[in-house]
Scaffold this active site. Structure first.
Site, PDB file in Angstrom:
ATOM      1  CD  GLU A  36      -2.749   1.225   2.470  1.00 56.15           C
ATOM      2  OE1 GLU A  36      -2.707   0.320   3.313  1.00 56.15           O
ATOM      3  OE2 GLU A  36      -3.432   2.257   2.583  1.00 56.15           O
ATOM      4  NE  ARG A 261       3.815  -7.769  10.804  1.00 56.41           N
ATOM      5  CZ  ARG A 261       3.242  -6.981   9.876  1.00 56.41           C
ATOM      6  NH1 ARG A 261       2.201  -7.390   9.216  1.00 56.41           N
ATOM      7  NH2 ARG A 261       3.712  -5.788   9.660  1.00 56.41           N
ATOM      8  CE  LYS A 271       3.039   0.068   4.866  1.00 53.97           C
ATOM      9  NZ  LYS A 271       2.563   0.034   3.480  1.00 53.97           N
TER      10      LYS A 271
HETATM   11  P1  ATP Z   1       1.961  -2.073   8.241  1.00 49.35           P
HETATM   12  O1  ATP Z   1       1.014  -3.043   8.885  1.00 49.35           O
HETATM   13  O2  ATP Z   1       3.202  -1.824   8.976  1.00 49.35           O
HETATM   14  O3  ATP Z   1       1.310  -0.818   7.746  1.00 49.35           O
HETATM   15  P2  ATP Z   1       1.498  -3.506   5.904  1.00 49.35           P
HETATM   16  O4  ATP Z   1       1.614  -4.961   6.058  1.00 49.35           O
HETATM   17  O5  ATP Z   1       0.118  -2.983   5.940  1.00 49.35           O
HETATM   18  O6  ATP Z   1       2.451  -2.810   6.938  1.00 49.35           O
HETATM   19  P3  ATP Z   1       1.726  -3.348   3.083  1.00 49.35           P
HETATM   20  O7  ATP Z   1       2.194  -2.243   2.237  1.00 49.35           O
HETATM   21  O8  ATP Z   1       0.300  -3.725   3.021  1.00 49.35           O
HETATM   22  O9  ATP Z   1       2.157  -2.976   4.566  1.00 49.35           O
HETATM   23  O10 ATP Z   1       2.636  -4.622   2.870  1.00 49.35           O
HETATM   24  C1  ATP Z   1       2.946  -5.163   1.623  1.00 49.35           C
HETATM   25  C2  ATP Z   1       3.327  -6.607   1.790  1.00 49.35           C
HETATM   26  O11 ATP Z   1       4.422  -6.728   2.682  1.00 49.35           O
HETATM   27  C3  ATP Z   1       2.194  -7.420   2.369  1.00 49.35           C
HETATM   28  O12 ATP Z   1       2.066  -8.625   1.643  1.00 49.35           O
HETATM   29  C4  ATP Z   1       2.600  -7.678   3.787  1.00 49.35           C
HETATM   30  O13 ATP Z   1       2.097  -8.891   4.230  1.00 49.35           O
HETATM   31  C5  ATP Z   1       4.133  -7.676   3.686  1.00 49.35           C
HETATM   32  N1  ATP Z   1       4.734  -7.268   4.958  1.00 49.35           N
HETATM   33  C6  ATP Z   1       4.494  -6.145   5.648  1.00 49.35           C
HETATM   34  N2  ATP Z   1       5.174  -6.139   6.824  1.00 49.35           N
HETATM   35  C7  ATP Z   1       5.874  -7.293   6.866  1.00 49.35           C
HETATM   36  C8  ATP Z   1       6.764  -7.893   7.813  1.00 49.35           C
HETATM   37  N3  ATP Z   1       7.078  -7.298   8.973  1.00 49.35           N
HETATM   38  N4  ATP Z   1       7.305  -9.106   7.517  1.00 49.35           N
HETATM   39  C9  ATP Z   1       7.002  -9.710   6.360  1.00 49.35           C
HETATM   40  N5  ATP Z   1       6.172  -9.207   5.437  1.00 49.35           N
HETATM   41  C10 ATP Z   1       5.605  -8.018   5.670  1.00 49.35           C
HETATM   42 MG    MG Z   2      -1.312  -3.952   4.621  1.00 51.29          MG
END
Ligand code: ATP
Ligand code: MG
Length: 562
Positions: A36, A261, A271
């Site tokens: 995102e 994760r 984020k």
């Molecule tokens: P946050 O929850 O911190 O805002 P997010 O998961 O919503 O992060 P996205 O931009 O949606 O952020 O993530 C893109 C991809 O990266 C998704 O498939 C998510 O599952 C993966 N991802 C995000 N954080 C992690 C992590 N700590 N470890 C592994 N994969 C991750």
């Molecule tokens: Mg997400």
């Protein structure tokens, strides 16, 4: 390691291999990385990127970069640009497969109308708060909205008018009509659309209703024919909902697989919280060298190779765990050890005058560039009567285990001579400002002519030719192993921010060769660690260096004991 080398077998690769064996998807493999665009990528995303792109590369498939841009309020072009830069920098390539969920807004709208026609979706007038209350809990079933049984005609009309902008933000939603008593809360009539009169970075003002992530995600995977949609565990409970939508619509069935994760000690990987650190000026932007973002790690001096190696070592599993930040540091240390040129730099200078060295004379001494890599050759380092050494390499009254320079003691100056301290010069405040020493001309190159031993070799920099620089040393951004943990309810995670995570040394002295260092080039300052030029604040004639990592490897010790 190369970008495509990210395979150690894991449960995902096993699934893909079984699928290939059984002929599923006609032997095709397509994955996607779906960020995102509401922040910069961090090391957790790197884990996902290595897995998504790595699996596609391993099995001759394709990996899409898809921006999940369903929330116009939080998303910006700056994030889209940085995400592309970071994925490329990590060594991965999406080829022509760059997509946006917003490309599918028309299709999603049509599919929503189809569900309304079939009585599987309805327009609700409950507010967001009321919807939350009606939803129930894990132990209490939800209650149906009074608007749940509107006629298909009424729903079609209201949804159309929602799209036209006839209702204010939040006045209505479109919800799937599934089961308010389902044990899976995601099935309790999830919201599919909300009204949001906001300009979208790609679709402009075309829409004032926006699809929810859960309504957009599975369909996007289906549209792109993603064979293995890999995501993190928090979406496990959403998978049945994605499958339900796909079944109702009768569209191509993409399948989702979840992994744990990444969590790292002393590190925040949310984020939302990273954005707070940026907005509230706890750090100098998303690319602050203390940030766990890809851009922060890059500015700090991490290499793509070291990050890929880290992602490979941590592996992929379904069990949540926290990785020691020492492993990440270990990976960059190993990589830089192979490639970094060795240089001498004095971070906290103390003047040394070699009293028996001829005034006005300068010698050029040979110094090895990298003992790990003979092809890196050697360089000349100037030596003369007045030098700088590291303040901490001298003690006037040394305790038992201090073997470096002290009054009356002899040590080796790296690549130069043996010197002996004869006296100490102090200022009016009693502070040591200079050492007087003598050298032994017979020890040129740092060799002992008569088998005489010294207990220490220290680094030094010639004063006259020294390059002045600022050097920034970093510590963890948080004081606690788990930065989210607080001791009482009235404290928040920010109380765990380390007030001493940055130490800027403004009066450092570097050997002349360091005037030519370029950003992105890892350099070892002998005995002091691995460093790189700061890509933002460094100016010609006024270099700024960041310490990437120290030389001491606590991880290697732990691994050995283990
Ligand atoms: P946050 O929850 O911190 O805002 P997010 O998961 O919503 O992060 P996205 O931009 O949606 O952020 O993530 C893109 C991809 O990266 C998704 O498939 C998510 O599952 C993966 N991802 C995000 N954080 C992690 C992590 N700590 N470890 C592994 N994969 C991750
Ligand atoms: Mg997400």
């Amino acid at each position: 390691m190369a970008p495509g080398d990210v395979k150690k077998t894991n449960f995902i690769s096993q699934i893909i291999e079984e699928d290939l064996k059984s002929g599923r998807n006609g032997g095709r493999v397509a994955t996607r990385f779906p960020p995102e665009p509401n922040g910069y990528l961090h090391i957790g995303h790197a884990k996902a990127i290595c897995l998504d792109f790595g699996m596609a590369a391993e099995y001759g498939g394709e990996c899409h970069l898809r921006f999940d841009d369903t929330n116009p309020v939080k998303e910006e072009q700056e994030y889209i640009d940085s995400i592309q830069e970071d994925v490329r920098w990590l060594g991965f390539d999406w080829g022509e497969h760059l997509y946006y969920a917003s490309n599918y807004f028309d299709q999603l709208y049509e599919w929503a109308v189809k569900l309304i026609r079939e009585g599987k979706a309805y327009v609700d007038d409950l507010t967001a708060d009321e919807i939350r209350e009606h939803r129930g809990t894990l132990t209490r079933p939800g209650t149906e909205s009074p608007y749940r049984n509107r006629s298909v005609e009424e729903n079609l009309d209201l949804f159309e008018r929602m799209r036209k902008g006839e209702f204010p933000d939040g006045a209505k939603t479109l919800r799937a009509r599934i089961d308010m008593e389902s044990p899976n809360l995601n099935f309790r009539d999830p919201v599919m659309y909300r009204i949001l009169k906001a300009t979208h970075h790609r679709t402009g003002d075309k829409w004032c209703i926006y699809p929810m992530y859960d309504w957009a995600h599975g369909q996007s995977d289906s549209i792109e024919r993603i064979t293995h949609s890999i995501c993190t565990l928090e979406f496990e409970d959403h998978r049945p909902l994605y499958s339900w939508f796909i079944e109702q619509l009768g569209i191509w069935p993409s399948r989702q697989f979840e992994f744990a994760r990444l969590n790292i000690t002393y590190t925040i990987l949310s984020k939302r919280k990273l954005l707070q650190l940026v907005k509230e000026n706890y750090v100098d932007g998303w690319d602050d060298p203390r940030m766990p973002t890809i851009s922060g790690l890059r500015r700090r001096g991490y290499t793509p190779e070291s990050i890929r190696d880290f992602c490979d070592r941590i592996g992929v599993s379904k069990a949540d765990s926290t990785v020691d930040v020492g492993l990440l540091e270990h990976c960059v240390r190993e990589d830089l050890n192979k490639r970094a040129l060795r240089r001498m730099a004095v971070l906290r200078p103390l003047r040394v005058v070699i009293e028996n060295y001829p005034e006005g004379q300068t010698e050029q001494l040979d110094a090895v560039n990298n003992p790990e890599d003979p092809s890196a050759g050697s360089r000349k380092v100037p030596f003369s009567r007045v030098l700088y050494i590291e303040r901490e390499d001298f003690m006037e009254e040394p305790p038992k285990k201090f073997f470096r320079l002290a009054p009356g003691r002899e040590v080796r100056l790296r690549y130069a001579y043996f010197i002996t301290c004869t006296s100490v010069v102090k200022n009016a405040g009693g502070e040591i400002v200079e050492l007087r020493c003598t050298y032994d001309p017979a020890t040129r190159g740092g060799n002992s002519p008569d088998g005489r031993k010294v207990k220490a070799t220290i680094h030094w920099v010639n004063t006259e030719t020294a390059v002045n620089a600022e050097v920034r040393l970093y510590d963890h951004l948080f004081t606690r192993e788990d930065p989210n943990k607080v001791d009482s309810e009235d404290l928040d995670w920010k109380t765990n921010i380390n007030p001493n995570s940055l130490e800027a040394l403004k009066d450092c002295k570097l050997e002349p060769a360091l005037a030519e260092a370029s950003p992105g080039e890892g350099i070892q300052f002998e005995r002091m660690g691995y460093f790189c030029i700061d890509s933002k604040d460094s100016k010609p004639g006024a270099p700024v260096f960041n310490r990437t990592v120290t030389l001491k490897d606590t991880w290697a010790k732990i691994a050995k004991q283990g």
